[in-house]
Scaffold this active site. Structure first.
Site, PDB file in Angstrom:
ATOM      1  N   LYS A  83       0.873  -1.183   0.000  1.00 12.65           N
ATOM      2  CA  LYS A  83       0.000   0.000   0.000  1.00 12.65           C
ATOM      3  C   LYS A  83       0.906   1.228   0.000  1.00 12.65           C
ATOM      4  CE  LYS A  83      -4.476   0.922   0.447  1.00 12.65           C
ATOM      5  NZ  LYS A  83      -5.607   0.178  -0.109  1.00 12.65           N
ATOM      6  N   GLY A 183     -25.669   2.179   3.230  1.00 12.20           N
ATOM      7  CA  GLY A 183     -24.719   2.862   2.349  1.00 12.20           C
ATOM      8  C   GLY A 183     -24.954   2.415   0.917  1.00 12.20           C
ATOM      9  N   VAL A 184     -25.553   3.320   0.133  1.00 17.22           N
ATOM     10  CA  VAL A 184     -25.821   2.953  -1.261  1.00 17.22           C
ATOM     11  C   VAL A 184     -25.019   3.852  -2.197  1.00 17.22           C
ATOM     12  CG1 VAL A 184     -28.025   1.771  -0.999  1.00 17.22           C
ATOM     13  CG2 VAL A 184     -28.001   4.261  -1.095  1.00 17.22           C
ATOM     14  N   GLY A 185     -23.711   3.847  -1.971  1.00 17.64           N
ATOM     15  CA  GLY A 185     -22.789   4.593  -2.836  1.00 17.64           C
ATOM     16  C   GLY A 185     -22.461   3.741  -4.056  1.00 17.64           C
ATOM     17  N   HIS A 186     -21.192   3.787  -4.463  1.00 16.88           N
ATOM     18  CA  HIS A 186     -20.786   3.058  -5.671  1.00 16.88           C
ATOM     19  C   HIS A 186     -21.113   1.568  -5.573  1.00 16.88           C
ATOM     20  CE1 HIS A 186     -18.286   6.682  -6.270  1.00 16.88           C
ATOM     21  NE2 HIS A 186     -18.610   6.445  -7.524  1.00 16.88           N
ATOM     22  N   VAL A 187     -20.567   0.905  -4.564  1.00 14.54           N
ATOM     23  CA  VAL A 187     -20.751  -0.545  -4.459  1.00 14.54           C
ATOM     24  C   VAL A 187     -22.175  -0.881  -4.021  1.00 14.54           C
ATOM     25  CG1 VAL A 187     -19.888  -2.687  -3.464  1.00 14.54           C
ATOM     26  CG2 VAL A 187     -18.309  -0.793  -3.842  1.00 14.54           C
TER      27      VAL A 187
HETATM   28  P1  NAD Z   1     -18.940   5.357  -1.607  1.00 14.44           P
HETATM   29  O1  NAD Z   1     -18.325   6.504  -0.917  1.00 14.44           O
HETATM   30  O2  NAD Z   1     -19.290   5.466  -3.054  1.00 14.44           O
HETATM   31  O3  NAD Z   1     -20.292   4.917  -0.859  1.00 14.44           O
HETATM   32  C1  NAD Z   1     -20.425   4.828   0.512  1.00 14.44           C
HETATM   33  C2  NAD Z   1     -21.827   5.294   0.862  1.00 14.44           C
HETATM   34  O4  NAD Z   1     -22.066   4.982   2.231  1.00 14.44           O
HETATM   35  C3  NAD Z   1     -22.017   6.794   0.711  1.00 14.44           C
HETATM   36  O5  NAD Z   1     -23.180   7.055  -0.065  1.00 14.44           O
HETATM   37  C4  NAD Z   1     -22.165   7.296   2.150  1.00 14.44           C
HETATM   38  O6  NAD Z   1     -23.032   8.407   2.242  1.00 14.44           O
HETATM   39  C5  NAD Z   1     -22.737   6.081   2.829  1.00 14.44           C
HETATM   40  N1  NAD Z   1     -22.506   5.993   4.286  1.00 14.44           N
HETATM   41  C6  NAD Z   1     -21.376   6.222   4.978  1.00 14.44           C
HETATM   42  N2  NAD Z   1     -21.571   6.007   6.285  1.00 14.44           N
HETATM   43  C7  NAD Z   1     -22.869   5.649   6.428  1.00 14.44           C
HETATM   44  C8  NAD Z   1     -23.677   5.297   7.537  1.00 14.44           C
HETATM   45  N3  NAD Z   1     -23.199   5.290   8.780  1.00 14.44           N
HETATM   46  N4  NAD Z   1     -24.967   4.952   7.315  1.00 14.44           N
HETATM   47  C9  NAD Z   1     -25.475   4.941   6.068  1.00 14.44           C
HETATM   48  N5  NAD Z   1     -24.749   5.282   4.978  1.00 14.44           N
HETATM   49  C10 NAD Z   1     -23.465   5.629   5.147  1.00 14.44           C
HETATM   50  O7  NAD Z   1     -17.959   4.123  -1.352  1.00 14.44           O
HETATM   51  P2  NAD Z   1     -17.906   2.721  -2.104  1.00 14.44           P
HETATM   52  O8  NAD Z   1     -16.855   2.774  -3.161  1.00 14.44           O
HETATM   53  O9  NAD Z   1     -19.263   2.292  -2.458  1.00 14.44           O
HETATM   54  O10 NAD Z   1     -17.320   1.792  -0.947  1.00 14.44           O
HETATM   55  C11 NAD Z   1     -18.124   1.429   0.154  1.00 14.44           C
HETATM   56  C12 NAD Z   1     -17.280   0.642   1.159  1.00 14.44           C
HETATM   57  O11 NAD Z   1     -16.725  -0.517   0.534  1.00 14.44           O
HETATM   58  C13 NAD Z   1     -16.090   1.399   1.732  1.00 14.44           C
HETATM   59  O12 NAD Z   1     -15.909   0.994   3.070  1.00 14.44           O
HETATM   60  C14 NAD Z   1     -14.921   0.922   0.883  1.00 14.44           C
HETATM   61  O13 NAD Z   1     -13.704   1.010   1.583  1.00 14.44           O
HETATM   62  C15 NAD Z   1     -15.316  -0.529   0.655  1.00 14.44           C
HETATM   63  N6  NAD Z   1     -14.741  -1.102  -0.568  1.00 14.44           N
HETATM   64  C16 NAD Z   1     -15.016  -0.556  -1.786  1.00 14.44           C
HETATM   65  C17 NAD Z   1     -14.477  -1.148  -2.938  1.00 14.44           C
HETATM   66  C18 NAD Z   1     -14.784  -0.587  -4.298  1.00 14.44           C
HETATM   67  O14 NAD Z   1     -14.561  -1.291  -5.304  1.00 14.44           O
HETATM   68  N7  NAD Z   1     -15.302   0.628  -4.415  1.00 14.44           N
HETATM   69  C19 NAD Z   1     -13.654  -2.294  -2.836  1.00 14.44           C
HETATM   70  C20 NAD Z   1     -13.423  -2.846  -1.566  1.00 14.44           C
HETATM   71  C21 NAD Z   1     -13.971  -2.233  -0.431  1.00 14.44           C
END
Ligand code: NAD
Length: 357
Positions: A83, A183-187
């Protein structure tokens, strides 16, 4: 008092190498940590963050690089764990020159470290790094890269969730299951799409109202409050926001039989909350295993990106998750502990294979 000397920290978890990078002209201050190269080159993203102190940056990069070793090992990849952290504000301090200088440092590692995007860095940043070194992954699709890893991460999480459902309910069908996605972001967004295709009953919580409205409308998911999500009478709880949501304040409230989500470091204290979930009869799909789709995606890019093969390899998370539950039961471990053991076992076995020329 805890020994905070650099060498103590580096040797505590057996890191192989730590490189401190500095460049006066661009203001670059970065740390690259290689935890292990037993299985292959150490791959791990470059995080850009305004750390409160250099000690905090070092602690973070050591912890994250070790996590990458386990994630790669348990996913059956020929990769080690590494990392990088770039100290600074990603919104203010980032420049083409700084990223390219960082790329020069990566180049000087001669392939033992491969970088990728992470918090605070983007596929566009990887393009700049690529101008200086070939040891970078996660490039935009337009450049022949693997692009956004989120759909693949969601698919792996979905596979892990199905395996955990199989363990808890005897069937991996999620049709009609009540599932809370926090959490309904990217993933999380892509995960909801997969769950809706399988006709699950979906509940969603997020900080962003607009995003909630969008996902709710598209997939007919019910919106619930940020705190309410812990008290719902659901079958599955899926933490997809930030880490640490499984803790002393939440465990007693959970009514689900399965926890499976993509967030990193979901158990606030592994040795306390891992056993607590076993006691409650909750099947917990280890986070670092079921969110490995993103890593599998960038790994695939190293060999000439093929989306189908990335998905096929990600699908194996289903079987690995069942293996973890089996080992946990056999040895009386909690699932996160069993997952770490499985990763360590593979590193040891393959390390021996590679001990001869
Ligand atoms: P993101 O920032 O696109 O989405 C996260 C969402 O969670 C956001 O919409 C945020 O508002 C919401 N959130 C945060 N805290 C919250 C809470 N307490 N209650 C409700 N909603 C909440 O991030 P992402 O890329 O979707 O990743 C999500 C998680 O998965 C992170 O922990 C990240 O480290 C992990 N992750 C992501 C990937 C990837 O490919 N993007 C790979 C491995 C792990």
């Amino acid at each position: 008092m805890k020994d905070k000397s650099v060498f103590h920290q580096v040797t505590e978890h057996d890191h192989e190498k730590v490189v401190f990078c500095h460049d006066k002209d661009t203001g670059l201050k970065a740390i690259i940590a290689i935890h292990s190269t037993v299985l292959g080159p150490a791959l791990g993203g470059a995080r850009m963050w305004s750390y409160a102190s250099e000690a905090e940056a070092l602690e973070d990069v050591l912890r994250l690089s070790r996590g990458m070793t386990y994630k790669a090992a348990i996913s059956g990849l020929n990769l080690g764990g590494g990392k990088a952290v770039i100290i600074g504000d990603a919104k203010k301090d980032k420049s083409e020159a700084l990223l390219r200088k960082f790329g020069r440092f990566v180049k000087n590692m001669n392939g033992c470290y491969i970088t990728a995007e992470d918090v605070g860095t983007t596929p566009k940043d990887m393009e700049y790094i690529r101008m200086e070194t070939e040891h970078v992954s996660g490039l935009p699709e337009a450049m022949g890269g693997s692009g956004d890893p989120s759909p693949v991460t969601a698919y792996g999480t979905y596979m892990g969730m199905k395996a955990a459902a199989k363990k808890a309910f005897g069937s991996d069908s999620l049709a009609g299951m009540k599932i809370a996605v926090q959490g309904v972001g990217h993933v999380g967004g892509y995960l909801v799409e997969l769950l809706s295709k399988e006709n699950a009953e979906i509940y969603i919580a997020d900080i962003y109202e607009d995003r909630l409205r969008e996902v709710s409308k598209k997939y007919k998911a019910k919106v619930v409050g940020m705190e309410e999500v812990y008290d719902l009478d659901v079958d599955i709880y899926s933490p997809c926001g930030l880490g640490g949501t499984i803790n002393a304040n939440t465990i007693d409230r959970l009514k689900c039989r399965v926890i499976a989500g993509c967030a990193n470091n979901q158990l606030r204290e592994e040795h306390v909350h891992g056993p607590a979930l076993v006691k409650k009869g909750i099947a917990y799909a280890p986070d670092f295993l079921i969110n490995a789709g993103g890593l599998i995606n960038v790994y695939s890019e190293l060999r000439g990106y093929n989306r189908d093969s990335a998905y096929a390899q990600t699908e194996r998370i289903y079987g690995y998750t069942l293996d973890v539950f089996e080992l946990a039961e056999k040895e009386g471990l909690h699932s996160q502990q069993a997952a770490v053991k499985m990763a360590e076992n593979r590193i040891e076995r393959i390390g021996k294979v590679r001990s001869t020329f």
